[in-house]
Design an enzyme around this catalytic site. Structure first.
Site, PDB file in Angstrom:
ATOM      1  N   ASP A 343       0.862  -1.177   0.000  1.00  0.00           N
ATOM      2  CA  ASP A 343       0.000   0.000   0.000  1.00  0.00           C
ATOM      3  C   ASP A 343       0.901   1.231   0.000  1.00  0.00           C
ATOM      4  OD1 ASP A 343      -3.273   0.163   0.781  1.00  0.00           O
ATOM      5  OD2 ASP A 343      -2.152   2.038   0.866  1.00  0.00           O
ATOM      6  N   HIS A 450     -12.665 -10.884  -9.243  1.00  0.00           N
ATOM      7  CA  HIS A 450     -13.606 -10.149  -8.394  1.00  0.00           C
ATOM      8  C   HIS A 450     -13.976 -10.977  -7.163  1.00  0.00           C
ATOM      9  CE1 HIS A 450     -17.893  -8.327  -7.907  1.00  0.00           C
ATOM     10  NE2 HIS A 450     -17.044  -7.792  -7.053  1.00  0.00           N
ATOM     11  N   TYR A 660     -23.695 -18.278  -4.606  1.00  0.00           N
ATOM     12  CA  TYR A 660     -22.451 -18.070  -3.861  1.00  0.00           C
ATOM     13  C   TYR A 660     -22.036 -16.601  -3.779  1.00  0.00           C
ATOM     14  CZ  TYR A 660     -21.430 -23.113  -3.738  1.00  0.00           C
ATOM     15  OH  TYR A 660     -21.458 -24.457  -3.495  1.00  0.00           O
TER      16      TYR A 660
END
Length: 729
Positions: A343, A450, A660
């Site tokens: 990050d 995703h 799901y």
């Protein structure tokens, strides 16, 4: 050789002891109709052996019996009730004859003994297991209940409480727990299994163990006082009502059947089990839940085939810490793939590491891991502010802010820091992958990945194939997702991909209902209690985040202007403008306060009605049927369009992605299963009543064509052969 069938054989071992060995072609044993018939024939041979002294059951596979052959269920469930009942009587006569052999019997159980496999070993006098045992009765998860005597024998062996816990919840237990509750008589190392089983059998033959006394309780009524029975069954029914609810009839049916059968001996109790099983097998819920099981197997098989020639990534990296990045890092490390978490500021890295540590501490509190394991896993997550170590990385997933310019810049920079064969993936939820790929020199090494929040709980990962994504790239991320314990489903690229593309028409249906004067509280209640969603649309929007939904709604409108562009201000706009962003700031459709466990608890907030009044007609009541229709038609239409356009490959994959990824009610089986259950012609009639509401309610042409002949999306299933044929299958 005393007997040889296609899936089992019978032979002498020594001095009057025979062994019955399950050894089906392929990698696992299943208790299919042919095996049940073959087992009956083998027992018939045993019944003729005057010098038989004992019987050992074992498996030649890594697992004893994984269960019934669920691929047969849908066709079995289509036979008339009387015929299915006859076949169950036949199957139970086989297990009764095994149980009634005039000699002691033992099952040497390795690995899995589930469903019919468990019911088979319940019919033996003794059970010896290996440490890798998983034994139980998962039938209620498939919308049915045990049908081969499991609901009769297990309570009489374990007592009502332990048996009800396993049967009603569809649970399986490991070796230690099975030994503790009396489901097995001992646990030994795999190499000692047969030797140990033979020792027990010899003791029974010699009279050192009273095998007849061991068998007797299974033949008699359940030994419970009136007070014990009242307590056990009342508590069980209360728990089932709370957890399963009205949409899942199997658990409560199983409990009531065990209660009713408690006062009877084996034969009468088995008749009651039969009478309860048969109607359950003919329910839409059973067909849907069995369909989910089969679809899950199909999806996993497809992933396995796709990755057979690909090495699973050994080192991963995540760009962007925080809750999502920390969740992905945790899941990768937990499943054995070390991960670098990068990050641009220390605070985010600290948040990501805190998220991973929090999840690991939960495992520690539950006794799933010890401190050593926790330290070992956390040490494989390496937080960093730079690209040190990225030259060793096999796959990188970007999980930063949902802004295409920022994502492109970060991905392009990262591409220069990794090997030429490293795969890059984006965790974007709506931005087309092919658009992001334009910033890269090697777009063939890039795809979408995703994840759904919370990562550790949500089983789905959407793998998005961009225009230039290579097959090898897709295979590598599928392999990583599978290694992480996720269910990867490959979809083609478009705004929102599959899951979000079909979710936002559902939200649009919600917004239109509110605009027409519906109460969001009633909509939530109807969609949760009647249709079965885990959250109603207002609650779901609050959890997703009103700001996130507002942004995604704009992306979807730009991608599909003909259907998703709106010319009015809606409820999402009103809440967004009022800085009501949902759970994240405590105010959305609902007002949130922390409960005693620190979790957000929703409460009503009158202020939201004033905001919604600005974008709505005066309040009026809508029927439950109209609410369900207006909510579901836009979603189902979009699901069908995705199939027709090749965004999703099959109805099975679409339904599993919905179950799901969105929590589509499993007892409906997914959008295509729901559509097939309703019937395409009936669906078209329903949808045409609402087509005046706009393009989202217009039924796609392919579905119209199916409706003309009332064709289903899943291949039609033929009923099983007549019962007489099944007996000798």
């Amino acid at each position: 050789m005393l007997y040889k069938g296609d899936t089992l054989y019978l032979d002498w071992l020594e001095d009057g002891i025979a062994e019955l060995v399950f050894d089906a072609p392929g990698s696992v044993n299943k208790l299919d109709t042919a095996t049940v018939a073959s087992l009956g024939e083998a027992i018939g041979v045993l019944e003729q052996q005057s010098d038989l002294k004992g019987l050992l059951l074992r498996s030649n596979k890594a697992a004893f019996i994984v269960g019934a052959d669920i691929t047969e269920f849908l066709s079995l469930f289509l036979v008339p009730e009387e015929q299915l009942s006859q076949w169950l009587h036949f199957a139970n006569s086989v297990f009764n004859r095994l149980e009634d052999l005039p000699v002691p019997t033992i099952a040497a159980v390795n690995g899995y003994a589930l469903g019919g496999g468990c019911e088979c070993v319940l019919a033996t006098d003794y059970r010896l297991a290996t440490p890798d045992l998983r034994i139980g009765l998962p039938e209620t998860k498939l919308g049915i209940m045990p049908g081969f005597g499991g609901s009769v024998r297990m309570p009489r062996m374990l007592g009502a409480d332990s048996a009800l816990e396993i049967i009603a919840a569809g649970k399986d237990v490991g070796a230690d727990q099975a030994l503790k509750i009396g489901l097995v008589d001992g646990v030994v190392k795999a190499e000692k299994l047969i030797e140990g089983a033979m020792a027990i059998l010899r003791q029974a033959i010699n009279g050192d163990l009273d095998w007849k006394a061991k068998r007797q309780p299974k033949l008699e009524p359940l030994k419970l006082s009136k007070i014990e029975a009242t307590m056990s069954f009342t508590i069980a029914k209360g728990m089932v009502a709370q957890t399963a609810g009205k949409h899942y009839p199997a658990p409560i049916t199983a409990v009531k059947t065990i209660e009713a059968a408690a006062r009877f001996g084996r034969e009468e109790a088995l008749n009651l089990e039969n009478k309860s099983f048969v109607p359950l097998a003919h329910t839409n819920e059973a067909r849907a839940l069995v369909g989910i099981f089969l679809n899950d197997q199909y999806v996993k098989g497809k992933a396995k085939k796709l990755t057979k020639d690909v090495e699973t990534p050994k080192q991963a990296a995540v760009l962007g810490a925080g809750i999502m990045g920390g969740g992905i890092a945790y899941q990768s490390a937990w499943k054995g793939v070390p991960v670098i978490m990068k990050d641009i500021n220390d605070k985010s890295l600290a948040l990501g590491m805190t998220e991973a540590a929090k999840l690991l501490n939960k495992q520690l509190e539950r006794g799933k891991i010890d401190g050593l394991k926790l330290a070992g896993v956390i040490s494989t997550i390496h937080p960093t502010l730079d690209y040190a170590g990225f030259e060793r990385v096999d796959v990188v997933v970007e999980a930063i802010v949902e802004n295409p310019k920022v994502k492109k810049a970060v991905l392009a920079e990262t591409e220069q820091k990794v090997r030429p064969d490293t795969v890059l993936a984006s965790n974007t939820s709506t931005i087309p992958i092919s658009e992001l790929a334009n910033a890269l020199e090697r777009p063939e090494n890039f795809c979408g990945m995703h994840f759904f929040n919370p990562v550790h709980r949500m089983p789905l990962v959407e793998i998005i194939r961009g225009e230039k994504s290579s097959d090898e790239t897709i295979a590598k991320v599928v392999a990583w997702a599978s290694k992480m314990g996720k269910t990867p489903i490959v979809v083609n690229d478009c705004p929102g991909f599959f899951v979000n593309r079909v979710l936002f028409p559902y939200f649009a249906g919600f917004s239109q209902l509110l605009r027409d004067g519906a109460d969001f509280r009633k909509i939530d209640k109807v969609m949760e209690k009647q249709f079965g969603w885990p959250m109603g649309p207002a609650y779901l929007l609050d959890v997703v985040g009103i700001d996130t939904a507002h942004h995604a709604q704009a992306v979807m409108a730009a991608g599909f202007p003909q259907r998703m562009q709106k010319d009015y201000r809606d409820a999402i706009d009103a809440l967004f403008d009022a800085n009501r962003f949902g759970q994240k700031n405590g105010l959305g459709f609902w007002h949130y306060k922390e409960d005693s466990k620190g979790k957000p608890k929703k409460e009503e907030d009158a202020a939201v009605d004033d905001l919604l009044a600005e974008v709505s007609q005066p309040k009026r009541d809508f029927s439950e049927e109209e609410i369900i229709a207006r909510m579901m038609i836009p979603m189902v239409n979009e699901v069908v369009r995705c199939l027709e356009e090749g965004i999703i490959a099959t109805p099975a994959e679409a339904d599993m992605a919905l179950v799901y990824g969105l929590g589509f009610p499993p007892f409906h089986g997914g959008a295509f299963r729901w559509l097939d259950t309703l019937g395409s012609a009936k669906y078209l009639d329903m949808a045409q009543q609402y087509q005046h509401l706009g393009p989202l309610y217009e039924v796609p042409e392919g579905l119209r064509n199916k409706a003309r002949h009332n064709e289903p999306y899943y291949p039609p299933v033929e009923p099983a052969r007549p019962v007489g044929d099944l007996k000798t299958a």
